[in-house]
Write a protein that holds these residues in place. Sequence first.
Motif, mmCIF file in Angstrom:
data_model
loop_
_atom_site.group_PDB
_atom_site.id
_atom_site.type_symbol
_atom_site.label_atom_id
_atom_site.label_comp_id
_atom_site.label_asym_id
_atom_site.label_seq_id
_atom_site.Cartn_x
_atom_site.Cartn_y
_atom_site.Cartn_z
ATOM 1 N N ASP A 1 -3.999 9.382 -0.956
ATOM 2 C CA ASP A 1 -4.556 8.675 0.153
ATOM 3 C C ASP A 1 -4.815 7.392 -0.166
ATOM 4 N N VAL A 2 -4.325 6.339 0.259
ATOM 5 C CA VAL A 2 -4.690 4.846 -0.039
ATOM 6 C C VAL A 2 -5.214 4.093 1.022
ATOM 7 N N SER A 3 -5.376 4.930 2.136
ATOM 8 C CA SER A 3 -6.087 4.212 3.385
ATOM 9 C C SER A 3 -7.780 3.898 3.010
ATOM 10 N N ALA B 1 0.808 -1.201 -0.127
ATOM 11 C CA ALA B 1 -0.010 -0.069 -0.104
ATOM 12 C C ALA B 1 0.819 1.024 -0.145
ATOM 13 N N ARG B 2 2.085 1.123 0.723
ATOM 14 C CA ARG B 2 2.866 2.491 0.721
ATOM 15 C C ARG B 2 3.432 2.853 -0.640
ATOM 16 N N GLY B 3 3.882 1.461 -1.092
ATOM 17 C CA GLY B 3 4.591 1.576 -2.699
ATOM 18 C C GLY B 3 3.459 2.024 -3.464
ATOM 19 N N MET B 4 2.242 1.919 -3.329
ATOM 20 C CA MET B 4 1.418 2.275 -4.471
ATOM 21 C C MET B 4 1.193 3.995 -4.245
ATOM 22 N N ARG B 5 0.954 4.230 -2.970
ATOM 23 C CA ARG B 5 0.832 5.587 -2.460
ATOM 24 C C ARG B 5 1.965 6.381 -2.879
ATOM 25 N N GLU B 6 3.188 6.050 -2.877
ATOM 26 C CA GLU B 6 4.545 6.582 -3.362
ATOM 27 C C GLU B 6 4.701 6.660 -4.877
ATOM 28 N N ALA B 7 4.193 5.555 -5.373
ATOM 29 C CA ALA B 7 3.915 5.470 -6.878
ATOM 30 C C ALA B 7 2.878 6.350 -7.325
ATOM 31 N N GLU B 8 1.572 6.799 -6.906
ATOM 32 C CA GLU B 8 0.657 7.659 -7.370
ATOM 33 C C GLU B 8 1.440 9.207 -7.141
#
Length: 335
Positions: free
Chosen positions: A300-302, A245-252
């Motif tokens: 925000d991916v939460s 999830a953190r990786g997806m957030r940073e990628a976005e």
Amino acid sequence: MISRRSVLLGGLAAAGATGLAACSGASPAASPSADGKLTVGLTYIPNVQFSAFYLGVAEGLFAKQGLDVTLRHHGQQEDVFGAVLAREEHVVFASADEAMVASAAGQDLRTFATSYQTYPLEVMGGGDLGLSADDGLAVLAGRTLGIPGHYGSSYYAALAAIHEAGLTEADVTLMDIGYTQLSALAARQVDFIMGFRNNELVQLRAQGESVLSIPISDPASPRLVGPSLVTVGTEVSDDVLAAVARGMREAEEAVIADPEAALDATAGQVPALSDPAQRESAARVLAATTELWTRGGAVDVSLDTDAFARMAEFLVEAGIIERAPEQAYVELDLS
């Protein structure tokens, strides 16, 4: 079996493009090991709407989280959750509403991060009917609404729109039109379609069409949750899921900061983007997609657990599921 087309992501895609891993018949994926190897399923053929995953791999943003990610695009008629349930994938990028319906049917699926903070499906069309967006979803009364079929996110979104308008299914004609939304609208076979803000709406506006696009519910209190990260069982630890999830957030965040880099990463998967016109079209889709990623102006991916509660209540009320699944999502610490 639900086709992967029921999830999202029509639009700009190059025929014959290949994914980063086999699309079907893959061997079961091993549990993530100490080296962080895991497979993430993407529920469509290569497409700019997956650019955050392409960029995240290319620029080592998942690796920064201790992960060795393989991306696996789904086949044309592959079931959305088939591979993750068969443990051929550890995680699948899919719509949370469909995951909740599958979970309620007994599948051991849990959503753990939400990519699209704005639900992407809206009621579109009717620009030539003398109607106004100020009328809201009441414009559906006595009209024909085109959907791919009586299944999947588009169907759930249509029911949510009808419910939000204070109408019943007897007040609106739901017409199964397959994946012909734009042509059906152009031929006036239907008055409205369920379309994606980052697909059909982009195409309609590019064609210069006069179009209404109306959210299916108040964006501040959504009834449905869209594209998210979903896992199966408990084999993947919460720590690994949080890292994904953190990786997806940073990628976005990286895509928003440098859209051209995102288009370059996508071009490695969609060769058609070497054509300037195709790249320009992809840029429009990408811009519309990134608008859906933010909450309060920031990526925000939460999970919005209140939205999940509203979604469960609506799906039961609409008769799509009998009761809410006990564990439809996993709350993680993404700090």
